[in-house]
Design an enzyme around this catalytic site. Structure first.
Site, mmCIF file in Angstrom:
data_model
loop_
_atom_site.group_PDB
_atom_site.id
_atom_site.type_symbol
_atom_site.label_atom_id
_atom_site.label_comp_id
_atom_site.label_asym_id
_atom_site.label_seq_id
_atom_site.Cartn_x
_atom_site.Cartn_y
_atom_site.Cartn_z
ATOM 1 N N CYS A 121 31.413 43.449 45.170
ATOM 2 C CA CYS A 121 31.008 44.201 46.364
ATOM 3 C C CYS A 121 31.275 45.702 46.275
ATOM 4 C CB CYS A 121 31.690 43.620 47.589
ATOM 5 S SG CYS A 121 31.110 41.949 47.950
ATOM 6 N N ARG A 166 33.024 39.541 38.174
ATOM 7 C CA ARG A 166 32.030 40.609 38.299
ATOM 8 C C ARG A 166 32.718 41.974 38.438
ATOM 9 N NH1 ARG A 166 28.030 37.741 42.647
ATOM 10 N NH2 ARG A 166 30.001 36.885 43.377
#
Ligand code: NAD
Length: 460
Positions: free
Chosen positions: A282, A350
């Site tokens: 994010c 990620r």
């Protein structure tokens, strides 16, 4: 007993039929929690492997408590899984979009997954529907989703169906996603449609109240709010990371500075930890998209730009310290790594800072032996390029055998109080680089270790 077993959520209105598209961290938690409130939920994902593992009772990623939620709601026949969106939205009142919005090549959010779902909704919708977008998307996306659905309906000659697109950004954190969904600080709903307001209020009624309000706002403000929240949190982290570098240079201790400012009620204690930079699915991508939105609108969002810039630099700060200690060339050296995921309590790799550090070590010819409590499988997949020099082990002590130094890259609780005697006996040299400031310097040094950390100077 599972943590949320007695969490009784009251349904004031009638149970609804809900479709959730995307069974990642956000979609699956959303589906499981709404099912737990008593709604009937169909989760849709185009990934057949994911759906078949969900159907056989497995969660395709690690998230605390999620398995219990899935288990009991599948058993109660409130939660189902399918790859067919047409089945998912059949008779549904609300359809949540919770698919990925990764960064594209230019840093802008790649909205192709969202647009594909919008097209499918337009193709298959057979009754009135509220489409609530949970994916993090730039300003204007709700309007585009609406247009795509309109085009598809028009192509079908379908002009009577009533629908509206609502922005309902998600603020849950991986690692405490269930808790965050059930106890949100706030729920944001962006819409000017009064029917949608009524339905969304009813849906969230059992988890919102005066202290945890549901805020209705215009769609644009709702879309911006999500980016603003992530950018603000990332700003605090980058600011502390810059102060940590300053402390290292002038002799201060960033932990003491953190406590000193965190007790100021205007500032608060959260998101003030210095380290090796933020990562995850994010903050980095949302900062890039925010900068991109500004640029597209002729606005230079300099703070967002600086936050991103500082973070990129910080990801190699620990590596620079390693080179300062051992010299530029690291060929033949062995480093034990504790922690790979971008933060504790998740297996998400990620944009994990560990990947950058391991890549830099790899480029200098060093050998890495890595351990993570949950992220080993994801790490192996994502760092397949370095397979020749990275070895993964499933025991934290095994990772440090014959190591020239230990690198602590994720602050998993089990790393915070290790058996220092065993650690020392296994390592070639008693040297620790703590990228998360999670060890107690005096203790580490008292066991005879040389200790390097972030913004607290070096010890030993
Ligand atoms: P994810 O990558 O874990 O999951 C996305 C899922 O969507 C995948 O399983 C994928 O197969 C599925 N999908 C893609 N296209 C599809 C299609 N056309 N039809 C059906 N399924 C499709 O993503 P995530 O981490 O859950 O994030 C989803 C969104 O929520 C993103 O926009 C993210 O920025 C936002 N968000 C994430 C978090 C978080 O902590 N992960 C928190 C808040 C918001």
């Amino acid at each position: 007993m599972p943590k949320y077993q007695n969490h009784k959520l009251v349904i004031w209105g009638a149970a609804m039929k809900i479709c959730v598209v995307g069974t990642g961290y956000v979609g699956l938690v959303t589906g499981a929690c709404f099912a737990d409130m008593g709604h009937s939920v169909l989760c849709v994902d185009k990934d057949e492997t994911k759906i078949s593992s969900l159907r056989s009772g497995e969660v395709p990623f690690f998230e605390p408590d999620l398995l219990d939620f899935l288990f009991r709601n599948v058993a109660a026949e409130r939660l189902h899984f399918t790859t067919a969106l047409e089945t998912g939205i059949e008779n549904a009142q609300v359809c949540f979009i919770a698919v990925g919005t990764p960064s594209g090549k230019d840093g802008a959010a790649d909205l192709s997954q969202v647009m594909e779902v919008a097209a499918d909704i337009g193709k298959y919708m057979g009754q009135s529907l509220i489409i609530a977008n949970k994916s993090t998307v730039p300003v204007g996306t709700a309007v585009k989703v609406r247009e795509i659905i309109a085009q598809k309906l028009c192509a079908r000659g379908e002009r009577k169906l009533d629908y509206c697109v609502v922005s309902n950004p998600e603020f849950l954190r991986e690692g405490s996603a269930i808790h965050d969904f059930l106890y949100p600080d706030r729920v944001i709903v962006g819409t000017n449609d009064s029917k949608a307001v009524k339905v969304m209020k009813e849906l969230y009624m059992s988890v919102t109240n005066k202290e945890r309000p549901l805020l209705i706002m215009d769609i644009t403000s709702a879309e911006i709010t999500k980016y603003a929240a992530n950018a603000m949190l990332a700003t605090r982290i980058s600011f502390m990371n810059e102060l940590a570098v300053l402390c290292d240079n002038v002799g201060g201790n960033v932990e003491q500075v953190r406590t000193g400012i965190g007790l100021d009620r205007r500032i608060g204690r959260h998101f003030l930890r210095a380290g090796i930079g933020y990562g995850g699915s994010c903050f980095p991508k949302d900062l890039r998209e925010l900068i991109n939105t500004g640029r597209k609108n002729g606005i230079d969002l300099q703070i967002a730009y600086a936050v991103n810039y500082v973070n990129e630099k910080q990801k190699r700060y620990l590596f620079d310290k390693i080179q300062q200690r051992f010299g530029e060339r690291l060929r033949g050296m062995r480093f034990g790594v504790w922690g790979l995921s971008f933060k504790p309590l998740t297996d998400d790799m990620r944009e994990a800072p560990s990947k950058i550090i391991i890549q830099l070590l790899f480029e200098q010819g060093a050998e890495v032996v890595a351990y993570d409590p949950k992220a080993l499988a994801q790490a192996k997949q994502m760092m397949a390029n370095y397979a020749a020099q990275v070895c993964y082990v499933d025991d934290m002590m095994e990772a440090v055998n014959d190591a020239d130094a230990l690198l602590l890259l994720t602050e998993w609780p089990q790393f915070k109080n290790p058996d220092y005697n065993e650690l020392k006996s296994r390592m070639k040299s008693a040297i620790i680089f703590d990228g998360r400031n999670c060890l107690e310097p005096d203790t580490v040094v008292s066991y005879g270790f040389e200790y390097h950390c972030i913004g607290r100077n070096s010890y030993g």
